[in-house]
Scaffold this active site. Structure first.
Site, PDB file in Angstrom:
ATOM      1  CD  GLU A  93     -13.079  -0.793 -13.450  1.00 48.05           C
ATOM      2  OE1 GLU A  93     -11.719   0.364 -12.958  1.00 48.05           O
ATOM      3  OE2 GLU A  93     -13.721  -0.147 -12.882  1.00 48.05           O
ATOM      4  CB  THR A 109       8.675   2.565   8.109  1.00 43.01           C
ATOM      5  OG1 THR A 109       8.298   3.242   9.408  1.00 43.01           O
ATOM      6  CG2 THR A 109       7.546   3.283   7.376  1.00 43.01           C
ATOM      7  N   GLY A 157       8.353   7.824  12.319  1.00 47.03           N
ATOM      8  CA  GLY A 157       7.635   7.319   9.819  1.00 47.03           C
ATOM      9  C   GLY A 157       6.634   7.217  10.258  1.00 47.03           C
TER      10      GLY A 157
END
Length: 594
Positions: free
Chosen positions: A380, A140, A136
């Site tokens: 932005e 995790t 994984g």
């Protein structure tokens, strides 16, 4: 002539007499010339040997055993291989501490029964599994899951890392593997956990390279130990974790060694909600169901209307794609900063600030001039406006011109879930948003800045992947190359120069189309851009509600279908081509058989 010979004769006779006398003395006293060299060499060697024999028992008692060769022990003392203590205490770790990965927790729960009640399975003739590989993404919870198995089964837990078997001295790797399994057998039933097993098990996964003989011996020793485990005589379970399963030697992954492979996925919305609630209950947020006392036992203040469940739900919606480790870090960071600031509770503003600090970096002093700050605000605002006007794009969460990390400003959007697919329409919309800042500078300021370079690089990379990896253009062909090779040098590419040229031409057309779409959105909404610029210069940060107040609700057009048609105009579509080719098939023939 005769006078010379007569004068040399006495010297010759005297030399003969001296040689004879020296020979007689040597024959009578032979002990000194014989034993002298022996004593000069032998006595130091004997003393060294006796010293080593005296030191060896002490070294054996401290190191847990030593070989009978004192000179080998001397070499080991000169280049010591410290015996590693692999055993770890995990009695306090239970399955209740593992949150957000219910499927993986259900699978490893069976190993608890294998260790505590093996007859439940062996009575029917089943063979107990020897090993389990946890794979994984980083963070995790693979290590925590392995500790929880040992804690629930109440058995000995031996933990190590793949790098622990790599030493400078030859033979140390196999020796440590043997020591690990010897300790586990002595404490059986037990669990062996090897984290980052790809560090020693990647013999077959090194592309274009080779491994050393020491690494080969270490892998072979590990294979032999796994084959030597007998589930009935040695109730030992081997758990291993890796982030790169493809790099591990196939001999190590075969059934009989690691019988089960458990993939631990990134948490979805429900799992993140559970994770946040779990960690929020450990800090004082004012919720009476959470933490109510400090470390000294004093009561902490409570606040009406505060619910950890509601906070967890709100934070879970803002953090798609976050790992359990990152979630724990966000909550802990909020608690730390609240404590430093002297706040009585960990409240939502502190949690949101901790989220920004973790994902984007901490705030720092603004060193921009007024002109540069206005350019940043327009840049932005361009990102935010293109995202706001394209419904397939995730909603805008925050716009800021406060510097964080290496960024002078940022536009934060809600991320996509880990398991959601990206289509050609969503990829094109993302490219439009990436180029929105550059388009805003071009339309409103007349010229772009070098600060838009990163956005352009990401758009170019995405366009090339669409052509070379995702197979989303009929003009470049239905072939897919590894995404990493689109960024590799010429020596590592696996596609031809012609394919590269065609992909670059198509990517250039796609990026140009995304740029034109961004310019059109900015041009049609100049008034919104100017309002956003003034608001950012005044408040520095704007949230979703404030953006909606300035711009109104998000539009419903263009739809995903309209964006797909826009992409088809630029790159073509396999759906379009397949439908036209299927119409030319003979009657009774299917596309598959044709």
């Amino acid at each position: 002539m005769s006078s010379t010979a007569s004068s040399d004769k006495p010297e010759y006779e005297r030399g003969v007499k001296d040689a004879a006398r020296h020979r007689r003395a040597t024959e009578e006293n032979w002990i000194r010339p014989t034993l002298g060299p022996i004593l000069w060499l032998g006595v130091p060697l004997l003393l060294s040997y006796l010293y080593l024999r005296r030191v060896t028992p002490a070294a054996a008692s401290t190191a847990g055993g030593a070989s009978g060769n004192p000179f080998q022990n001397l070499m080991e003392q000169m280049m010591p291989i410290k015996k590693r203590q692999f055993r770890v205490d995990v009695k306090g770790t239970k399955f209740a501490d593992v949150v957000g990965i219910p499927e993986a927790k259900a699978e490893v729960r069976q190993y608890v029964d294998f260790l505590t009640d093996p007859n439940k399975f062996t009575r029917l003739g089943a063979r107990l599994p020897k090993g389990c590989l946890l794979t994984g993404e980083p963070g995790t919870g693979k290590t925590l899951l392995a500790k929880a198995v040992a804690g629930e089964a109440d058995v000995a837990f031996f933990s190590c890392n793949g790098a622990d078997f790599i030493e400078l001295m030859g033979g140390s790797g196999p020796k440590r593997v043997r020591e690990l399994f010897q300790e586990a057998r002595a404490a059986a039933p037990s669990i062996i956990f090897i984290d980052e097993i790809d560090a020693i098990g990647s013999r077959a996964g090194k592309q274009g390279g080779s491994v050393s003989s020491e690494e080969n011996r270490t892998i072979n020793q590990l294979l032999a130990e796994l084959d030597g485990l007998s589930s009935s005589a040695d109730p030992i379970v081997v758990l291993a974790a890796t982030n790169f399963q493809d790099n591990i030697d196939k001999a190590l992954l075969r059934e009989g060694r690691f019988d089960r492979k458990i993939s631990i996925e990134m948490p979805d919305l429900a799992a993140r909600r559970e994770l946040f609630e779990h960690y929020l209950n450990r800090v004082c947020t004012g919720d009476p169901t959470g933490r109510t006392k400090d470390e000294e036992g004093n009561d902490l203040p409570l606040e009406n209307g505060v619910s950890n469940k509601a906070l967890a739900d709100q934070l879970a919606h803002l953090t798609p794609g976050l790992s359990p480790a990152t979630v724990a870090t966000v909550v802990n960071e909020a608690a730390l900063q609240s404590g430093i600031a002297g706040k009585p509770l960990v409240q939502l503003p502190s949690l949101l600030e901790a989220l920004d600090n973790t994902l984007m970096g901490r705030k720092h002093r603004n060193r921009q001039s007024e002109h540069s700050a206005r350019r940043t605000a327009l840049h932005e605002a361009g990102h935010a406006l293109t995202a706001w006007m394209l419904p397939p794009v995730q909603t805008v969460l925050k716009i800021s011109i406060i510097p964080r990390g290496h960024a002078m400003g940022y536009t934060q959007r809600a991320g996509t879930e880990f398991h959601e697919y990206q289509t050609n329409a969503t990829l094109f919309a993302d490219m439009v948003v990436m180029l929105g800042g550059r388009a805003a500078e071009e339309v409103l300021l007349g010229n772009p800045s070098a600060g838009a370079m990163d956005d352009l690089q990401r758009a170019t990379d995405m366009a090339l992947k669409q052509m070379l990896a995702f197979g989303m253009s009929t003009h470049t062909g239905l072939l897919s190359y590894h995404p990493e090779y689109t960024q590799a040098g010429r020596d590592f590419t696996i596609f031809s120069n012609d394919a590269q040229h065609r992909a670059e031409m198509e990517a250039q057309r796609l990026v140009a189309a995304a740029h034109q779409a961004a310019v059109k959105i900015i041009t049609d909404n100049k008034d919104k851009m100017l309002r956003m610029e003034e608001a950012l210069m005044e408040k520095k940060e704007l949230t979703t509600k404030e953006v909606e107040t300035l711009w109104g609700p998000r539009p419903t057009e263009p739809s995903v279908e309209a964006l797909v048609q826009e992409v088809i105009k630029v790159t073509g579509s396999y759906t379009e081509e397949s439908s036209s080719s299927s119409s030319r098939l003979p009657s009774g023939a299917s596309p598959a058989t044709a």
